[in-house]
Design an enzyme around this catalytic site. Structure first.
Site, PDB file in Angstrom:
ATOM      1  N   HIS A  79       0.827  -1.214   0.000  1.00 45.38           N
ATOM      2  CA  HIS A  79       0.000   0.000   0.000  1.00 45.38           C
ATOM      3  C   HIS A  79       0.860   1.262   0.000  1.00 45.38           C
ATOM      4  O   HIS A  79       0.526   2.254  -0.658  1.00 45.38           O
ATOM      5  CB  HIS A  79      -0.942   0.004   1.204  1.00 45.38           C
ATOM      6  CG  HIS A  79      -1.864  -1.171   1.249  1.00 45.38           C
ATOM      7  ND1 HIS A  79      -2.624  -1.485   2.351  1.00 45.38           N
ATOM      8  CD2 HIS A  79      -2.146  -2.126   0.320  1.00 45.38           C
ATOM      9  CE1 HIS A  79      -3.330  -2.578   2.108  1.00 45.38           C
ATOM     10  NE2 HIS A  79      -3.051  -2.988   0.881  1.00 45.38           N
ATOM     11  N   HIS A 261      -9.144  -2.601  -5.163  1.00 48.68           N
ATOM     12  CA  HIS A 261      -8.036  -2.837  -4.236  1.00 48.68           C
ATOM     13  C   HIS A 261      -7.022  -3.813  -4.835  1.00 48.68           C
ATOM     14  O   HIS A 261      -5.809  -3.649  -4.637  1.00 48.68           O
ATOM     15  CB  HIS A 261      -8.530  -3.377  -2.897  1.00 48.68           C
ATOM     16  CG  HIS A 261      -7.409  -3.518  -1.910  1.00 48.68           C
ATOM     17  ND1 HIS A 261      -6.908  -2.452  -1.197  1.00 48.68           N
ATOM     18  CD2 HIS A 261      -6.643  -4.590  -1.570  1.00 48.68           C
ATOM     19  CE1 HIS A 261      -5.892  -2.859  -0.448  1.00 48.68           C
ATOM     20  NE2 HIS A 261      -5.715  -4.154  -0.656  1.00 48.68           N
ATOM     21  N   HIS A 361      35.366 -32.101 -24.884  1.00 50.24           N
ATOM     22  CA  HIS A 361      34.891 -31.137 -23.863  1.00 50.24           C
ATOM     23  C   HIS A 361      33.374 -30.965 -23.942  1.00 50.24           C
ATOM     24  O   HIS A 361      32.893 -29.957 -24.457  1.00 50.24           O
ATOM     25  CB  HIS A 361      35.568 -29.784 -24.082  1.00 50.24           C
ATOM     26  CG  HIS A 361      35.519 -28.874 -22.884  1.00 50.24           C
ATOM     27  ND1 HIS A 361      34.444 -28.088 -22.559  1.00 50.24           N
ATOM     28  CD2 HIS A 361      36.441 -28.632 -21.921  1.00 50.24           C
ATOM     29  CE1 HIS A 361      34.699 -27.382 -21.478  1.00 50.24           C
ATOM     30  NE2 HIS A 361      35.911 -27.697 -21.065  1.00 50.24           N
ATOM     31  N   ILE A 367      30.136 -28.741 -23.653  1.00 49.41           N
ATOM     32  CA  ILE A 367      30.076 -27.381 -23.115  1.00 49.41           C
ATOM     33  C   ILE A 367      31.155 -26.559 -23.804  1.00 49.41           C
ATOM     34  O   ILE A 367      32.306 -26.997 -23.916  1.00 49.41           O
ATOM     35  CB  ILE A 367      30.308 -27.370 -21.589  1.00 49.41           C
ATOM     36  CG1 ILE A 367      29.214 -28.175 -20.872  1.00 49.41           C
ATOM     37  CG2 ILE A 367      30.343 -25.938 -21.056  1.00 49.41           C
ATOM     38  CD1 ILE A 367      29.494 -28.390 -19.393  1.00 49.41           C
ATOM     39  N   GLY A 370      34.885 -21.899 -21.218  1.00 48.74           N
ATOM     40  CA  GLY A 370      34.891 -20.498 -20.818  1.00 48.74           C
ATOM     41  C   GLY A 370      36.086 -19.742 -21.364  1.00 48.74           C
ATOM     42  O   GLY A 370      35.979 -18.572 -21.748  1.00 48.74           O
ATOM     43  N   VAL A 371      37.251 -20.402 -21.418  1.00 49.56           N
ATOM     44  CA  VAL A 371      38.445 -19.717 -21.917  1.00 49.56           C
ATOM     45  C   VAL A 371      38.282 -19.338 -23.382  1.00 49.56           C
ATOM     46  O   VAL A 371      38.795 -18.300 -23.835  1.00 49.56           O
ATOM     47  CB  VAL A 371      39.706 -20.577 -21.712  1.00 49.56           C
ATOM     48  CG1 VAL A 371      40.047 -20.684 -20.249  1.00 49.56           C
ATOM     49  CG2 VAL A 371      39.544 -21.961 -22.329  1.00 49.56           C
ATOM     50  N   GLU A 375      38.349 -15.785 -25.314  1.00 50.39           N
ATOM     51  CA  GLU A 375      39.121 -15.597 -26.540  1.00 50.39           C
ATOM     52  C   GLU A 375      38.261 -14.974 -27.633  1.00 50.39           C
ATOM     53  O   GLU A 375      38.683 -14.026 -28.319  1.00 50.39           O
ATOM     54  CB  GLU A 375      39.682 -16.941 -27.016  1.00 50.39           C
ATOM     55  CG  GLU A 375      40.332 -16.934 -28.396  1.00 50.39           C
ATOM     56  CD  GLU A 375      41.543 -16.021 -28.508  1.00 50.39           C
ATOM     57  OE1 GLU A 375      42.159 -15.702 -27.475  1.00 50.39           O
ATOM     58  OE2 GLU A 375      41.869 -15.613 -29.647  1.00 50.39           O
TER      59      GLU A 375
END
Length: 458
Positions: A79, A261, A361, A367, A370-371, A375
């Site tokens: 409210h 309301h 991998h 997957i 990440g590296v 890059e």
């Protein structure tokens, strides 16, 4: 010039009790600086912790909305938040000396009145709207619950409730513009059914409950003896059921006060997205649970829309990229450049299951490493830097530093990664300092800061 942010001109306070705790509460609205947002502060606790009005902190939605951060909570906030949004106030610190916001008369009007008494002050910065750019839908099909946000140039809400009650029936309410909130919506009070009230009272869950701050719906015939028991339970001499099927504690302010309301609650709960909304909201059977889940979805989609790029465009194809970067397959990690300016570049990498790296991998759960994401990000950054040279083929970029790398979500075959790279500091003396973000389907998956040295080698 756009609309300006607003705060209040001075501190104002009000005092009442919490609906569920029965505890006396002092609440103070305080002016706040630009871009502060709306935040609660528990001044009764050690260190006076701050709890932002942020849907990410929603912890409870039974009979009201509760926020919890680091174990500190503030409840029944809807409210007061609706009043702030209804008056167009963007920045405000709400100091409170107990967990629960005072119930007042069960509506937003007391909060609206005290905020207007404080005075509303325009600030220098422009409002930062959350603009609905495409339809957003939240639904719970088996309960008939549906909330939809549609693109529009202003904020409006339409609400429908249906409790399968002969008293309430099916009710509708609408607010065509936020400027209508004060006159059309703010005064509508909370409501509950008699059986809910009895349960809450018997279980000591409405210690601050008072028949002056709620509409009590009675959808079954009640014997006189039971009415006397209810009166005793609620600490009243007598109660009666009116011809409209509500207890005689209060007069309705609107025939569709219950629906109004619920619309008020929507305005309050959607304040938790953190920005004023431009869009049309259509709600069927709303409630604090659906409202806050819808707010989370709007916030999520808004972030996706902010990071949405037109991947159908091509500024540089792979052959154009090869004229700038020295990389070649299998180490060329950029497929296309879709945006390129002196300060920013956006590139695309399509992750294919046929890439040789997935043989190892990982064989059973591929997957994208990440590296290699970093890059690819760096190569897109290389396009940004080297595109400024007339002879980019005569230069090479070398990593000097990688910092603040975060991998937020796995990238898998079939994903399309969109990299957005921009300068953190102006390029000078052969050194580029850049920030990069990577998105899949609008969701941030990787981010990093990079520093590279650019050398002429030919």
């Amino acid at each position: 010039m756009g609309e300006k942010q607003k705060t209040i001109s001075k501190e104002v306070s009000l005092t009442d009790i919490g609906l569920h705790t029965g505890q006396k509460v002092n609440l103070t609205f305080c002016p706040a600086q630009e871009n502060f947002g709306i935040k609660f502060q528990r001044i009764d606790l050690e260190d006076h912790p701050i709890i932002e009005a942020n849907v990410d902190y929603v912890s409870e939605v039974q009979r009201g909305t509760t926020l919890t951060k680091n174990g500190n909570s503030v409840s029944t906030i809807e409210h007061s938040l609706a009043a702030l949004t209804g008056l167009g106030i963007d920045n405000c610190l709400i100091k409170i000396d107990a967990q629960e916001v005072p119930i007042m008369d069960g509506s937003s009007t007391p909060f609206v009145n005290i905020l207007k008494e404080a005075g509303i002050k325009e600030q220098d910065s422009e409002k930062d709207y959350l603009i609905i750019k495409e339809p957003i839908k939240f639904s719970i099909e088996d309960q008939g619950i549906e909330l939809i946000a549609l693109p529009d140039d202003h904020f409006s809400v339409k609400s429908m409730i249906d409790y399968d009650s002969p008293v309430l029936g099916q009710q509708h309410a609408s607010m065509e513009n936020i400027q209508d909130f004060e006159d059309e919506i703010a005064s509508s009070r909370t409501f509950c059914f008699l059986h809910e009230l009895e349960f809450l009272a018997q279980n000591n869950l409405i210690k601050g409950g008072d028949l002056s701050n709620a509409i009590v719906v009675v959808d079954k015939v009640i014997e006189k003896e039971r009415l006397n028991q209810i009166a005793q339970l609620l600490g009243k001499p007598t109660v009666e059921v009116t011809s409209k099927g509500i207890l005689d504690n209060i007069e309705l302010r609107h025939e569709n006060e219950a629906a109004r309301h619920k619309l008020l609650d929507i305005v309050g709960d959607l304040t938790l997205v953190g920005k004023p909304i431009k869009g049309k909201i259509i709600a069927t059977k709303p409630g604090h649970g659906p409202n806050t889940e819808f707010a989370k979805l709007i916030k999520k989609r808004s972030k996706e829309m902010e990071t949405k790029f037109d991947v159908s465009k091509t500024v540089l194809d792979v052959e154009g990229i090869k004229k700038i970067l020295p990389h070649r397959p299998p180490m060329l990690m950029v497929d296309r450049i879709i945006e390129l300016s002196p300060d920013k570049v956006v590139g695309v990498k399509n992750v294919s299951v046929n890439e040789d790296l997935f043989r190892g991998h990982f064989p059973d759960q591929p997957i994208f490493p990440g590296v290699l994401q970093v890059e690819a990000m760096a190569q897109v950054g290389g396009v940004l830097v080297l595109s400024q040279f007339e002879d980019p083929e005569n230069y090479l970029t070398y990593f000097m530093k990688i910092d603040k790398v975060k991998f937020r979500k796995m990238v898998v075959p079939g994903d399309q990664i969109v990299f957005e790279i921009s300068y953190l500091t102006p390029y000078r003396r052969g050194v580029a300092h850049m920030a990069g973000k990577a998105y899949v389907n609008g969701t941030l998956v990787t981010e990093a800061e990079m520093m590279a040295k650019i050398d002429k080698v030919k």
